[in-house]
Design an enzyme around this catalytic site. Structure first.
Site, PDB file in Angstrom:
ATOM      1  N   ARG A 150      53.680  50.503  39.411  1.00  0.00           N
ATOM      2  CA  ARG A 150      53.620  49.194  40.080  1.00  0.00           C
ATOM      3  C   ARG A 150      54.898  48.370  39.906  1.00  0.00           C
ATOM      4  NH1 ARG A 150      48.530  49.207  37.438  1.00  0.00           N
ATOM      5  NH2 ARG A 150      46.891  49.687  38.913  1.00  0.00           N
ATOM      6  N   HIS A 152      47.256  68.635  24.262  1.00  0.00           N
ATOM      7  CA  HIS A 152      48.595  69.082  23.861  1.00  0.00           C
ATOM      8  C   HIS A 152      48.566  69.908  22.571  1.00  0.00           C
ATOM      9  CE1 HIS A 152      48.639  65.497  21.250  1.00  0.00           C
ATOM     10  NE2 HIS A 152      49.664  66.042  20.605  1.00  0.00           N
ATOM     11  N   GLU A 198      47.043  61.084  10.050  1.00  0.00           N
ATOM     12  CA  GLU A 198      48.194  60.319  10.543  1.00  0.00           C
ATOM     13  C   GLU A 198      48.448  59.119   9.643  1.00  0.00           C
ATOM     14  OE1 GLU A 198      48.673  60.151  14.998  1.00  0.00           O
ATOM     15  OE2 GLU A 198      46.506  60.214  14.820  1.00  0.00           O
ATOM     16  N   ASP A 241      39.244  60.095  20.794  1.00  0.00           N
ATOM     17  CA  ASP A 241      40.700  60.277  20.838  1.00  0.00           C
ATOM     18  C   ASP A 241      41.139  61.604  20.217  1.00  0.00           C
ATOM     19  OD1 ASP A 241      43.311  59.350  21.422  1.00  0.00           O
ATOM     20  OD2 ASP A 241      43.602  58.718  19.349  1.00  0.00           O
ATOM     21  N   HIS A 289      41.266  67.627  20.250  1.00  0.00           N
ATOM     22  CA  HIS A 289      42.171  68.370  19.369  1.00  0.00           C
ATOM     23  C   HIS A 289      41.426  69.108  18.235  1.00  0.00           C
ATOM     24  CE1 HIS A 289      44.982  66.129  21.631  1.00  0.00           C
ATOM     25  NE2 HIS A 289      45.094  65.079  20.842  1.00  0.00           N
ATOM     26  N   LYS A 328      43.379  57.770  11.075  1.00  0.00           N
ATOM     27  CA  LYS A 328      44.604  56.959  11.163  1.00  0.00           C
ATOM     28  C   LYS A 328      44.843  56.305   9.810  1.00  0.00           C
ATOM     29  CE  LYS A 328      45.144  56.997  15.797  1.00  0.00           C
ATOM     30  NZ  LYS A 328      46.245  57.754  16.385  1.00  0.00           N
ATOM     31  N   LYS A 355      51.180  62.124   7.122  1.00  0.00           N
ATOM     32  CA  LYS A 355      50.964  62.741   8.431  1.00  0.00           C
ATOM     33  C   LYS A 355      51.002  64.241   8.228  1.00  0.00           C
ATOM     34  CE  LYS A 355      52.922  63.300  13.077  1.00  0.00           C
ATOM     35  NZ  LYS A 355      51.717  63.254  13.877  1.00  0.00           N
TER      36      LYS A 355
HETATM   37  C1  BG6 Z   1      46.967  61.923  20.881  1.00  0.00           C
HETATM   38  C2  BG6 Z   1      46.161  60.726  20.448  1.00  0.00           C
HETATM   39  O1  BG6 Z   1      46.211  62.748  21.736  1.00  0.00           O
HETATM   40  O2  BG6 Z   1      47.345  62.680  19.735  1.00  0.00           O
HETATM   41  C3  BG6 Z   1      46.943  59.881  19.461  1.00  0.00           C
HETATM   42  O3  BG6 Z   1      45.829  59.949  21.580  1.00  0.00           O
HETATM   43  C4  BG6 Z   1      47.439  60.718  18.309  1.00  0.00           C
HETATM   44  O4  BG6 Z   1      46.148  58.805  18.955  1.00  0.00           O
HETATM   45  C5  BG6 Z   1      48.170  61.959  18.831  1.00  0.00           C
HETATM   46  O5  BG6 Z   1      48.333  59.921  17.546  1.00  0.00           O
HETATM   47  C6  BG6 Z   1      48.510  62.900  17.692  1.00  0.00           C
HETATM   48  O6  BG6 Z   1      49.314  63.923  18.204  1.00  0.00           O
HETATM   49  P1  BG6 Z   1      50.406  64.660  17.293  1.00  0.00           P
HETATM   50  O7  BG6 Z   1      50.977  65.703  18.188  1.00  0.00           O
HETATM   51  O8  BG6 Z   1      51.383  63.601  16.870  1.00  0.00           O
HETATM   52  O9  BG6 Z   1      49.647  65.207  16.135  1.00  0.00           O
END
Ligand code: BG6
Length: 508
Positions: free
Chosen positions: A62, A198, A236, A255, A260, A356, A361
């Site tokens: 936008r 991912h 994380e 999330d 994942h 979180k 991490k």
């Molecule tokens: C994302 C989440 O799919 O994965 C995020 O929305 C999270 O909240 C992230 O921080 C973590 O991905 P990675 O690759 O950093 O472990």
């Protein structure tokens, strides 16, 4: 890094062939994902000579930007722009174009503008009619965008292909995921759809498959006869940052767990697929089918962070973050005990946890083997120490660690756990594996759906998580907040794993 390793990795990379010429259209190009992952990943593919030639990227959003502004904005916010030099960036930046448009435009003006720009660039740059759409917008916009693309006839081509990448979360529950699929299928066919998780495209996650099915040593003992329990941790340090609005609607269950964590569970537990292709997704669906119904209150621990310290710096409680309600019950932590009822895994608990604002991490999958049936060494008890542990270190310090007992040198017979340690940096000469998004984009441009979850996997994973969300929202069974930022999460999660006489196993 030895010279030999550098040469091997360069040589492997150069064997890959770039995808066919195409245009990538990113919806939501002004957002965080485009800045953090999409443009840096496409640029990194360019540096490896793995983007199509010719090629163009159209950003659609936008804001009142133009091509020049888009190029400068991307350059300014990209961390690794200098990865292969300023000249290479200029070359890449010339492929970036911008179309201003409203996703909800009922008059279809915005989408007609997009269609015309695609056609102009195809003519100017001699790009055939291949277009990959990437939905990086808030999920609420997905159905509208898909509907409009259908209306302006952008979803099909007689002379090329159309594909669509859709970011997670895919729906908010099973019902909305099915509805979203229904909306998509009115316009796109299944072979055009790429649903993103991912984690599946992380190098280290794919390496778990290679470890299991490219070697013969561990697969024969990958079962209930030899394995005591499996632990999956994705922790994380970061809080929710500027995503308060998003997180209040999402929480850790939607999330991280529905996607994942359950994917990692499936890849660890699945049977050997016939081929590295669609049969992989067939096997992951079977794992979800075998999950035994959970006793939610005893086998699921949820949590929310209070204030605390991360790396010596004070951080606020979740309820004090921007755009978060002062009495929010949204969980930022989850731990589960999951039982898989099939021939291979009956009786083996899988412990999953993610959160979180935890101490470090890291992402790890740990296979804890059973104790030796008997220990002949005098003065030694059979305890946790005498268990072999295999740890897939997914991030950071990527690698695989196998812990076993050794004789400590000396006159006395003393046993001590030691490690075999495979690390990406020393083995492959790369400090960090390529980002998951590079392979996701590369595979989608190639039309390879192997690493993209199927619709039925997504419905089933929601059907596991939905009852937890429903029960928690109607009557939370733990008081919040229940863990300090910078800790390893609620005490209740330690008690959960103690029920089988274990502790969380992490390689800090
Ligand atoms: C994302 C989440 O799919 O994965 C995020 O929305 C999270 O909240 C992230 O921080 C973590 O991905 P990675 O690759 O950093 O472990």
């Amino acid at each position: 890094m030895t010279k030999e390793y550098v040469e091997v990795s360069k040589c492997e990379m150069s064997k890959a062939v770039p995808p066919e010429p195409c245009i990538v259209v990113i919806f939501g190009v002004t957002g965080d994902l485009t800045h953090r992952e999409l443009i840096p990943s496409l640029y990194a593919l360019g540096c490896k000579n793995l983007i199509p030639r010719p090629f163009a990227i159209i950003g659609f959003a936008r804001r009142d930007w133009d091509d020049e502004f888009f190029r400068t904005e991307m350059k300014n916010t990209m961390k690794k722009v200098t990865e292969c030099g300023e000249k290479e960036w200029e070359h890449f930046a010339n492929k970036l174009f911008y179309v201003k448009g409203d996703f909800n435009d009922n008059s279809e003006d915005s989408y007609n503008r997009l269609r015309n720009r695609i056609k102009e660039l195809q003519d100017e740059l001699s790009i055939p009619d291949n277009v990959l759409f990437h939905l990086a917008t808030p999920p609420e916009d997905y159905s509208t965008i898909i509907d409009r693309l259908g209306k302006v006839s952008l979803s099909k081509s007689e002379n090329g292909w159309r594909r669509m990448i859709i970011e997670k979360p895919f729906g908010r529950d099973e019902q909305s995921a099915r509805k979203l699929d229904n909306d998509i299928h009115k316009v796109f066919d299944e072979e055009q759809i790429f649903r993103v998780d991912h984690y599946l495209a992380k190098e280290t996650v794919q390496n778990m498959l290679v470890f299991r099915f490219g070697n013969s040593g561990f697969e024969p003992i990958w079962n209930r006869n030899y394995i005591e329990n499996v632990q999956i941790t994705v922790s994380e340090e970061l809080g929710i940052g500027t995503r308060g609005n998003f997180y209040e609607r999402t929480g850790i269950l939607r999330d991280m767990v529905q996607n994942h964590l359950l994917q990692l569970l499936c890849l660890t537990a699945m049977e050997p697929p016939v081929n590295y292709d669609a049969s992989l997704q067939v096997e992951t669906v079977k794992v979800l089918d075998s999950i035994y119904e959970m006793n939610i209150e005893t086998d699921c621990i949820l949590g929310q962070y209070s204030e605390g310290e991360i790396n010596g710096v004070g951080v606020p409680a979740y309820r004090d973050e921007k755009n978060v309600s002062k009495d929010s019950i949204i969980p930022t932590y989850a731990a589960f005990k999951i039982m898989i009822e099939n021939w291979r895994w009956a009786g083996v608990p899988f412990f999953l946890r993610t959160g979180k604002r935890l101490k470090n991490k890291l992402a790890e999958v740990t296979i804890q083997f059973k104790q030796t049936p008997h220990l002949m060494f005098p003065g030694f008890k059979r305890d946790n120490l005498s268990r072999n542990v295999l740890t897939f270190r997914l991030q950071p310090d990527e690698g695989i660690i196998y812990t076993f007992m050794a004789k400590q040198p000396g006159a006395e017979l003393k046993l001590r756990p030691v490690n075999f340690n495979f690390q990406y940096d020393t083995a492959f000469g790369i400090s960090e594996p390529p980002s998951a998004y590079q392979w996701l984009l590369f595979d989608a441009m190639k039309g390879d759906q192997t690493l993209f979850p199927r619709g039925d996997w997504i419905y089933k994973s929601w059907s596991i998580i939905d009852p937890v969300i429903k029960k928690w929202e109607s009557q939370p069974w733990l008081d919040l907040p229940n863990y300090a930022s910078g800790s390893w999460g609620p005490d209740a999660a330690d008690k959960l794993i103690k029920t089988v006489g274990c502790t969380w196993n992490i390689k800090e």
